[in-house]
Scaffold this active site. Structure first.
Site, PDB file in Angstrom:
ATOM      1  N   LEU A  71       0.833  -1.219   0.000  1.00 42.53           N
ATOM      2  CA  LEU A  71       0.000   0.000   0.000  1.00 42.53           C
ATOM      3  C   LEU A  71       0.861   1.259   0.000  1.00 42.53           C
ATOM      4  O   LEU A  71       1.948   1.297   0.564  1.00 42.53           O
ATOM      5  CB  LEU A  71      -0.915   0.002   1.213  1.00 42.53           C
ATOM      6  N   GLY A 127       1.033  -5.477   1.101  1.00 47.89           N
ATOM      7  CA  GLY A 127       0.190  -5.530  -0.084  1.00 47.89           C
ATOM      8  C   GLY A 127       0.833  -6.260  -1.259  1.00 47.89           C
ATOM      9  O   GLY A 127       0.130  -6.858  -2.086  1.00 47.89           O
ATOM     10  N   ASN A 162       3.703  -8.092   6.908  1.00 48.42           N
ATOM     11  CA  ASN A 162       4.473  -7.560   8.030  1.00 48.42           C
ATOM     12  C   ASN A 162       3.844  -6.339   8.700  1.00 48.42           C
ATOM     13  O   ASN A 162       4.524  -5.544   9.336  1.00 48.42           O
ATOM     14  CB  ASN A 162       5.888  -7.217   7.544  1.00 48.42           C
ATOM     15  N   GLU A 163       2.534  -6.223   8.539  1.00 52.01           N
ATOM     16  CA  GLU A 163       1.842  -5.020   9.022  1.00 52.01           C
ATOM     17  C   GLU A 163       2.150  -4.691  10.489  1.00 52.01           C
ATOM     18  O   GLU A 163       2.370  -3.529  10.831  1.00 52.01           O
ATOM     19  CB  GLU A 163       0.325  -5.162   8.816  1.00 52.01           C
TER      20      GLU A 163
END
Lengths: 302, 302, 302
Positions: free
Chosen positions: B108, B153, B177-178
């Site tokens: 993103l 993303g 890996n957010e």
């Protein structure tokens, strides 16, 4: 996608705090002291809590001899201690282990299910549910240092953790072995196992009541790591460091997202689950089976 | 059981067509040309489409320097290009890859989530949803030729494919890996990962924000094959040949059967998902966090 | 948790009974005899049942030459034989195998789906459903001794068992290969496969119509054990002994808990599933495809 406020807690600071954790945290021998956030060990008769506020972690040691069975008193004390840690912002991670290496926990206490009245059975089952609900949805990082056998309810407690380290001792088997005793694991025990090792492995393990020795436990995925017995402590601390490096809020929301549907299944039918248990355990045939089994256990000890 | 009309397309004929596909298809340098079914490359600034009508396949190359981040413009162009290929019976298979080896996609674009108005956030999030919905339910055979890092993303785009080939380069890590950024992956990112690597592995990977280097990526199953970087292209073409040998209609119905329940979960609550995103990203604390993060990125480049 | 009455059947007694089972049980040649609980073989033309009441087990051998295809007559006889064993308390375990090594079962009989009227298609599909429902929810311990190829419906029968042993012969491939014929596996075939090998492996296997040779079958988990062809019998008997050592009632409740949600999905929409099948198979295009396919099969034999 949700940016968590935890983002503002820099991981580096956490690691610095971590560095202050003494390697001997799991085996400290300070005198016990009651109280929520003290530096010293607190707790009670059956669950020893060794806090390390500087590191943000605490060790919960099961001490319910001879086999850490999950009696009503043990469960009550355990849930109270866990809630204290959960509500104290000082603590971000908890290690579950046994004070008496050799047995992590033998699981449910059959004496709570035999020769009592329905009200007692209901109270007991609610306490078992409560233990699972609190552990499986805990906001803390939970790591199991499995330093002994963990059948049935003992296995369940391990399964609720975020990571499981098992001591490499052939006698330390782990699994939901209910069928071996003619018992059926409740659906939420089953759900927790399926979430961990998948549907097929769970179906086989549950039907056969498999107790996995360390190598097989690792292979099927019911534990995450097997290490020599004298390395369990250091391994658990190093694993905890990795989990503590993650911003809390993001990790907690993620854990919640993964586990909430499973937890909701029990929450929705909690009373029915209690009723089923009470009605089942009250049957004459079951009471007889339990009496015979408990008699045998007594003779073994004698 | 459903006999599909695709049965009447003999696999042998497909393989003959396939034989006409030049080995260098992934690296062709014909001048770009706009249009749906031309033999030559078409597309636009950010997504290069290299069609090979004879073979029935097309390569979609991400070209959004420096890191192929999923900006609103990129997503819009990507979805339009994909839809064109989807609606053109000439094409049965599509390869997703990066025009700039080293980064597949960084995921993103945080700039779309920072300093804009709610209408923009809503538009952006809808575009992200749209990309996932189109890819995950695509009737085309989708194969990811992962020739660079693919966090967040970027990983999601790979996960929507039918098969993932990763170049064996230690810098090409893949994962959601957010949490490392204090962010939580949306539930449909999570669902896509659970479908791919199972519940337990996903729970651990998502909580820890794990980025898997090639060997680990293969072991956990987040990719299907790891090959030396110079063999990605030939491997992907040979894998595509196997998938193209299956009658389309039967394969498409099967894919739909596997994925529809997951897709329906988002479709049912798409607007709520957008509202949640907008309300979340509009918070002062989140905007501040994003600003700080973007400042740091700018300084790195400077 | 449910204490089962099966607890009172001591495992030791079962093992004693087991010891009386002749090693050659799978290959016995006593004359066939009709009847439920006799010591001798009973059954009919297409399904040979070899009971061993002393051991509490029976062997069901598919005998529908040339390829044990699941014709309406075979399915009817199979379900009747299975029901007999299910209702006879003498029997606690059943072994499924082929009377003609080389083919376990080729799956559905396309002749039942071609050139008949809608009423016949409906009757046939109901019989296929019934076979799956009975097998997947069987209270018996079911073990598959896979001594031949088992594509499509043959694979499905194996998947309903509690344990699968495959003979190590490269020609004995197993899988749901429907797409290869332009066919789509019904959702309950799919569910059974997902329960066994997980979502991702099932998605790939179903789309590609993969037939796994022994080593790959073991790796993906579609079978539990691969042994040399001459050891299938002894292996299956020793596996059966382990499963029979578990108290029946607890094991059955556990199996039911694992499988009921999957079975309920079909039960809820059984009539719709039949209607879909009839409407689909009645299409002109499908009838033509089937006719061409059956013609080819005839020519092969000729």
């Amino acid at each position: 996608m949700a940016l968590a406020t935890g983002m503002r807690v820099p991981a580096r600071a956490l690691l610095r705090a971590w560095a202050r954790l003494p390697g001997a945290a799991l085996g400290r021998t300070e005198p016990a002291a009651c109280g929520g956030g003290g530096v010293r060990r607190f707790g009670n008769q059956r669950v020893l809590v060794e806090p390390d506020p500087a590191a943000g972690i605490a060790v919960m040691k099961f001490k319910n001899p001879p086999v850490n069975s999950l009696s009503l008193e043990f469960l009550t004390e355990f849930v109270i201690s866990l809630e204290k840690l959960e509500n104290d912002k000082t603590f971000r991670g908890v290690i579950l282990t046994s004070d008496s290496p050799g047995v992590f926990s033998a699981g449910l206490d059959l004496r709570e299910m035999c020769g009592r009245n329905p009200a007692h059975y209901a109270e007991y089952w609610k306490a078992v549910q409560e233990m699972w609900l609190r552990l499986y949805m805990s906001n803390l990082v939970l790591i199991a240092a499995i330093n002994g056998a963990s059948p049935a309810g003992g296995c369940l407690m391990s399964l609720t953790c975020d990571y499981r380290v098992l001591a490499d001792n052939p006698r330390y088997a782990i699994g939901l072995n209910e069928t071996l005793l003619g018992i059926v694991a409740p659906f939420w025990f089953k759900d927790t196992l399926v979430n961990t090792i998948g549907h097929r492995a769970a179906e086989r393990a549950l039907q056969l009541g498999l107790l996995f020795p360390p190598a097989e436990a690792l292979q099927v995925g019911i534990v995450d790591k097997v290490v020599p017995e004298d390395q369990v402590q250091s391994t658990v601390l190093s694993v905890m460091a990795k989990w503590m490096a993650i911003p809390d809020h993001a990790r907690q929301l993620t854990k919640n997202m993964m586990r909430k549907p499973t937890v909701d299944r029990l929450v929705k039918q909690r009373d029915d689950d209690i009723k089923n248990f009470v009605s089942f355990v009250s049957r004459d045939s079951i009471q007889k089976s339990l009496q015979i089994y408990l008699e045998k256990l007594k003779q073994k000890k004698g």
